[in-house]
Write a protein that holds these residues in place. Sequence first.
Motif, short mmCIF file in Angstrom:
data_model
loop_
_atom_site.label_atom_id
_atom_site.label_comp_id
_atom_site.label_asym_id
_atom_site.label_seq_id
_atom_site.Cartn_x
_atom_site.Cartn_y
_atom_site.Cartn_z
N ASP A 1 0.83 -1.20 0.00
CA ASP A 1 0.00 0.00 0.00
C ASP A 1 0.87 1.26 0.00
N ASP A 2 1.95 1.25 0.77
CA ASP A 2 2.86 2.40 0.81
C ASP A 2 3.47 2.65 -0.57
N LYS B 1 0.83 4.11 -2.92
CA LYS B 1 0.61 5.52 -2.58
C LYS B 1 1.74 6.38 -3.13
N PHE C 1 -6.66 6.27 -3.21
CA PHE C 1 -7.09 5.45 -2.07
C PHE C 1 -7.98 4.28 -2.49
N ARG D 1 -6.09 1.58 -4.26
CA ARG D 1 -5.16 0.92 -3.34
C ARG D 1 -5.89 -0.09 -2.47
N GLN D 2 -7.09 0.26 -2.03
CA GLN D 2 -7.86 -0.65 -1.20
C GLN D 2 -8.23 -1.91 -1.97
N LYS E 1 -5.12 -4.20 -2.54
CA LYS E 1 -4.70 -4.99 -1.37
C LYS E 1 -5.45 -6.31 -1.29
#
Length: 140
Positions: free
Chosen positions: A23-24, A27, A33, A36-37, A40
């Motif tokens: 995730d880092d 970003k 966001f 990214r969610q 994951k």
Amino acid sequence: MAASSGIVKLQGTWEYVDGERFDDYLKEIGIGFGLRQSAKLIKPKLIISQNGDQWTLKSESTLKSASYDFTPGIEFDENRLDGEIVKSTIEFQNDKWVHTMRDKNGKESTVTRWVDDQGQQQIEMKAGNVTARRWYKRVD
């Protein structure tokens, strides 16, 4: 460009095992966001193949699948997770596959792949000050 035996070991089908700081990394390269969610949750299967000088990497999952073809050392346009087109070059350095991407603002990130002593594919992703890792096990 001839592939070393370490690079040839990357060919095949790979199943996601685990990762850290993904995730880092997403970003840092500018992925929003929401994406990214979703990213994951994806546990992709990777399929790497070679046909002459041309290589193919396919990433398959229930949510999103992607594929790109490349010739080592030759820049190509790659469609990133968020739809942005980035300039990519993949080079084989010793027994590692080094994938450098540059976005429209000139920001670079690097994804390095290799097969470790336990036979797992290791992936190290670097952008800015962030280093993330993912690893996969062979399924074929």
